[in-house]
Design a protein around this motif. Structure first.
Motif, PDB file in Angstrom:
ATOM      1  N   SER A   4       0.826  -1.207   0.000  1.00 42.19           N
ATOM      2  CA  SER A   4       0.000   0.000   0.000  1.00 42.19           C
ATOM      3  C   SER A   4       0.858   1.254   0.000  1.00 42.19           C
ATOM      4  N   TYR A   5       1.930   1.235   0.773  1.00 42.09           N
ATOM      5  CA  TYR A   5       2.799   2.406   0.829  1.00 42.09           C
ATOM      6  C   TYR A   5       3.743   2.480  -0.368  1.00 42.09           C
ATOM      7  N   LEU A 145       2.739   8.223   6.329  1.00 41.81           N
ATOM      8  CA  LEU A 145       4.126   7.802   6.138  1.00 41.81           C
ATOM      9  C   LEU A 145       5.088   8.845   6.699  1.00 41.81           C
ATOM     10  N   GLU A 146       4.815  10.120   6.432  1.00 38.41           N
ATOM     11  CA  GLU A 146       5.678  11.178   6.947  1.00 38.41           C
ATOM     12  C   GLU A 146       5.729  11.163   8.468  1.00 38.41           C
ATOM     13  N   SER A 260       3.600   5.335  18.445  1.00 41.13           N
ATOM     14  CA  SER A 260       3.110   6.355  17.529  1.00 41.13           C
ATOM     15  C   SER A 260       3.408   5.976  16.083  1.00 41.13           C
ATOM     16  N   GLY A 261       4.613   5.476  15.822  1.00 40.10           N
ATOM     17  CA  GLY A 261       4.978   5.111  14.464  1.00 40.10           C
ATOM     18  C   GLY A 261       4.120   3.984  13.911  1.00 40.10           C
ATOM     19  N   VAL A 262       3.893   2.956  14.715  1.00 34.62           N
ATOM     20  CA  VAL A 262       3.069   1.826  14.275  1.00 34.62           C
ATOM     21  C   VAL A 262       1.640   2.281  14.003  1.00 34.62           C
ATOM     22  N   SER A 263       1.087   3.060  14.923  1.00 37.21           N
ATOM     23  CA  SER A 263      -0.291   3.513  14.736  1.00 37.21           C
ATOM     24  C   SER A 263      -0.406   4.429  13.513  1.00 37.21           C
ATOM     25  N   GLY A 264       0.644   5.215  13.239  1.00 33.36           N
ATOM     26  CA  GLY A 264       0.621   6.079  12.073  1.00 33.36           C
ATOM     27  C   GLY A 264       0.532   5.287  10.780  1.00 33.36           C
ATOM     28  N   LEU A 265       1.318   4.211  10.672  1.00 33.82           N
ATOM     29  CA  LEU A 265       1.276   3.385   9.463  1.00 33.82           C
ATOM     30  C   LEU A 265      -0.077   2.697   9.306  1.00 33.82           C
ATOM     31  N   GLY A 268      -2.754   5.206   8.300  1.00 26.84           N
ATOM     32  CA  GLY A 268      -2.662   5.611   6.907  1.00 26.84           C
ATOM     33  C   GLY A 268      -3.384   4.669   5.955  1.00 26.84           C
ATOM     34  N   LEU A 269      -3.654   3.439   6.387  1.00 27.10           N
ATOM     35  CA  LEU A 269      -4.350   2.479   5.545  1.00 27.10           C
ATOM     36  C   LEU A 269      -5.862   2.614   5.632  1.00 27.10           C
ATOM     37  N   ARG A 270      -6.336   3.398   6.602  1.00 28.69           N
ATOM     38  CA  ARG A 270      -7.774   3.610   6.725  1.00 28.69           C
ATOM     39  C   ARG A 270      -8.257   4.546   5.626  1.00 28.69           C
TER      40      ARG A 270
END
Length: 405
Positions: A4-5, A145-146, A260-265, A268-270
């Motif tokens: 996806s990314y 991603l950012e 925070s990083g895991v939740s951000g990725l 981003g898929l939502r």
């Protein structure tokens, strides 16, 4: 998730500007701990170290919006190349001034002027907005991603800075920062294929971010988010020191950033929300609720193992807030004001971090124990209330830009 990314990098040049921007942003995440470690080792003064670090944050808060305005007017390349070269001079001079025993005022001057450097994170988000502004789902994923890359920097940067300063010589981290920041800034600016074109602005009033309805409220909300970051960090440091577990400080803060990083990725898929204001409010509410967890855990007298799990869980609330806020800002501002708007938001965060560290330090000094974790929770509520009060104006701004496009 990776597939996806990977779709984001289908555009030519997207991977290059992301990698070079990451190099420059890594140097920023190394700065705080490298500066503190070097000054304490050379001058044996925590007070001087903290004051010089604060001077650098002042330079960031003042300089970024000014550079952002110039970028909007003249373009990223024409502004960021001279800015990167000019800031490299005091940044490189700082470790030599420190090593050579120069007067304290020279450290303040060098730290402040070196901080007036290109906002690579904001310019990266502006490039994503240029590439995927017409595809909201991909733009939302790019912002996620950012944010994950930011968290990666704040995981690796302090560790690398301490490692260089303690294994080589005290100024090694600062010298590495100078090289990384300059190289990253120049290489980023050289990526012309993805550089957004300069958008014409009819007049100053229509392109001034702070005159757009809702933007001041968003900046204040991000200031509150910065308060969360600054106060939570120093409270965690104080908690480990008070419990004789200072060895766990890096682990606890690293797990906070990892959450925070895991939740951000994942976030981003939502699917992208049709109502970005509502998504920001929900994210702020979730962050406020999650920040009650470390307060409760510390009040119950838990050990570092439980607190580590709690902080990882708490960290999952910060990335969705940051991603939602940045995505909302991109939909509130025209292209002619986007870089300055991004810089204003970053200045709000940086100012909040500085204020949160100061207030958190006072609180844990005079009210030790679990009560220090109440400040981050209160700061999150402040950010939420600010956004709630500005809801109407936030919606007006989004609608105005949508109608103009």
């Amino acid at each position: 998730m990776l597939a996806s990314y990977r779709q984001l990098f289908a555009r030519p040049g997207a991977l290059a500007f992301t990698c070079y921007g990451l190099i420059g942003r890594l140097s920023f995440s190394m700065l705080g701990v490298s500066l503190l470690t070097a000054i304490v080792q050379r001058r044996h003064s925590y007070a001087l170290a903290g004051a010089v670090s604060a001077a650098g944050l002042v330079g960031v808060a003042v300089g970024l919006p000014l550079l952002g305005r110039l970028v909007d007017r003249y373009g990223q390349r024409r502004v960021s190349i001279p800015a990167a070269l000019c800031s490299a001079v005091p940044r490189t001079a700082l470790p030599f001034l420190l090593h050579g025993g120069a007067p304290d005022w020279t450290l303040f001057a060098a730290a402040t002027t070196a901080s007036v450097a290109p906002n690579l994170g904001g310019m990266s988000r502006a490039r994503w907005a240029h590439l995927y502004g017409a595809e909201p789902a991909l733009l939302h994923r790019a912002n996620a991603l950012e944010q994950a890359l930011d968290e990666l920097c704040y995981l690796a940067g302090p560790v690398l800075g301490v490692l260089l300063c303690t294994t080589l010589f005290p100024e090694a981290g600062l010298l590495a920062i100078s090289g990384l920041a300059t190289a990253g800034g120049l290489l980023f600016a050289a990526q012309r294929r993805t550089e957004p074109p300069v958008a014409p602005a009819p007049d100053r009033g229509t392109s001034a971010p702070l005159r757009a309805p809702g933007v001041p409220a968003l900046v204040v909300a991000f200031f509150g988010t910065g308060l969360v970051f600054g106060s939570l960090e120093i409270t965690t440091v104080a908690w480990t020191g008070a419990h004789g577990q200072r060895w766990a400080t890096g682990l606890l803060l690293g797990l906070l950033a990892a959450g925070s990083g895991v939740s951000g990725l994942v976030f981003g898929l939502r699917p992208e929300s049709a109502d970005p204001v509502r998504r920001l409010l929900l994210s702020l509410a979730a962050m406020s609720a999650l920040l009650l967890l470390p307060l409760t855990a510390a009040a119950c007298g838990t050990g570092p193992g439980v607190l580590a799990l709690v902080l990882f869980t708490t960290g999952t609330g910060t990335a969705p807030t940051m991603v939602s806020g940045m995505t909302l800002l991109q939909r509130m501002l025209p292209a002619a004001a986007l870089n300055e708007g991004m810089a204003l938001v970053v200045s709000g965060i940086v100012t909040g971090i500085s204020a949160g560290s100061a207030l958190g330090g006072l609180l844990v000094q005079h009210a030790p124990g679990a009560r220090g974790f109440g400040l981050p929770a209160a700061a999150a509520v402040l950010a939420l209330l600010t956004a709630l009060l500005g809801t109407r104006r936030l919606r007006i701004s989004v609608a105005a830009v949508g109608n103009a496009s």
